[in-house]
Design a protein around this motif. Structure first.
Motif, PDB file in Angstrom:
ATOM      1  N   THR A  61      12.521  -0.603 -31.103  1.00  0.00           N
ATOM      2  CA  THR A  61      11.700  -1.712 -30.623  1.00  0.00           C
ATOM      3  C   THR A  61      10.851  -2.275 -31.755  1.00  0.00           C
ATOM      4  OG1 THR A  61      11.619  -0.758 -28.399  1.00  0.00           O
ATOM      5  CG2 THR A  61       9.950  -2.422 -28.944  1.00  0.00           C
ATOM      6  N   ARG A  82      10.861 -17.210 -24.555  1.00  0.00           N
ATOM      7  CA  ARG A  82      10.364 -17.057 -23.182  1.00  0.00           C
ATOM      8  C   ARG A  82      11.392 -17.608 -22.190  1.00  0.00           C
ATOM      9  NH1 ARG A  82       5.781 -21.040 -21.682  1.00  0.00           N
ATOM     10  NH2 ARG A  82       7.647 -22.316 -21.658  1.00  0.00           N
ATOM     11  N   PRO A  85      15.721 -15.282 -23.548  1.00  0.00           N
ATOM     12  CA  PRO A  85      15.325 -14.066 -24.269  1.00  0.00           C
ATOM     13  C   PRO A  85      16.397 -13.439 -25.169  1.00  0.00           C
ATOM     14  CG  PRO A  85      15.639 -13.594 -21.949  1.00  0.00           C
ATOM     15  CD  PRO A  85      15.786 -15.075 -22.104  1.00  0.00           C
ATOM     16  N   THR A 100      17.110  -8.498 -27.325  1.00  0.00           N
ATOM     17  CA  THR A 100      16.492  -9.138 -26.174  1.00  0.00           C
ATOM     18  C   THR A 100      14.990  -9.129 -26.388  1.00  0.00           C
ATOM     19  OG1 THR A 100      18.263  -8.392 -24.723  1.00  0.00           O
ATOM     20  CG2 THR A 100      16.213  -9.069 -23.659  1.00  0.00           C
ATOM     21  N   ARG A 102      11.139  -9.611 -24.946  1.00  0.00           N
ATOM     22  CA  ARG A 102      10.359  -9.470 -23.716  1.00  0.00           C
ATOM     23  C   ARG A 102       8.892  -9.567 -24.077  1.00  0.00           C
ATOM     24  NH1 ARG A 102       7.801  -5.414 -21.338  1.00  0.00           N
ATOM     25  NH2 ARG A 102       8.572  -3.750 -22.667  1.00  0.00           N
ATOM     26  N   THR A 105       3.585  -6.836 -21.245  1.00  0.00           N
ATOM     27  CA  THR A 105       2.721  -6.932 -20.073  1.00  0.00           C
ATOM     28  C   THR A 105       1.271  -6.791 -20.513  1.00  0.00           C
ATOM     29  OG1 THR A 105       2.721  -4.551 -19.666  1.00  0.00           O
ATOM     30  CG2 THR A 105       4.517  -5.841 -18.639  1.00  0.00           C
TER      31      THR A 105
END
Length: 143
Positions: A61, A82, A85, A100, A102, A105
């Motif tokens: 990541t 956005r 993706p 991908t 993301r 959050t």
């Protein structure tokens, strides 16, 4: 914040430096690895590539920051990913990999933001310059 034309010129200069030096120069900035992020334009449908830094890499990541230098608007690449993706990433002039994107959050951002600013305190300055919350984007390999 520099106008769009200046941002495009800086990206072109960075990519040119990488190409001319065979990847020996321009692979990092302030201790952070650089990467090429290719998104699909939300309006044009065409690929767009920008140079960014990755303040955090955790396994597969990669975390990037949609700061635009503290500008009050989001960078175009952020708006593109956005809406679409699926992206491609070349880390430190390495091979392009399908990934991908993301958006972190609120909980993830709260955990990651102090780590991001510890790597490069300029991001904290950018956040102070704007009323918008600067998003963090997590890039993970596509299966």
């Amino acid at each position: 914040m520099p106008p769009n034309l200046a941002l495009k010129a800086m990206n072109l200069a960075h990519r040119s430096l990488l190409r001319v030096s065979g990847g020996r120069l321009g692979n990092s900035f302030s201790g952070m690895p650089s990467l090429e992020l290719t998104t699909i334009g939300r309006k044009s449908g065409r690929p767009h590539t920008v140079m960014l830094t990755a303040p955090l890499i955790d396994g597969d990541t990669i975390v990037v920051v949609a700061s635009r230098g503290g500008d009050p608007i989001h960078p175009a690449w952020y708006l593109n990913l956005r809406d679409q993706p699926e992206v491609e990433v070349s880390l430190r002039s390495g091979p392009r990999r399908p990934m991908t994107a993301r958006i972190a959050t609120a909980t993830e951002r709260a955990e990651l933001w102090p780590k991001v600013t510890a790597k490069y305190d300029g991001y904290a300055d950018y956040q102070r310059r704007t009323d918008r919350e600067i998003p963090l984007v997590l890039l993970t390999p596509r299966d």
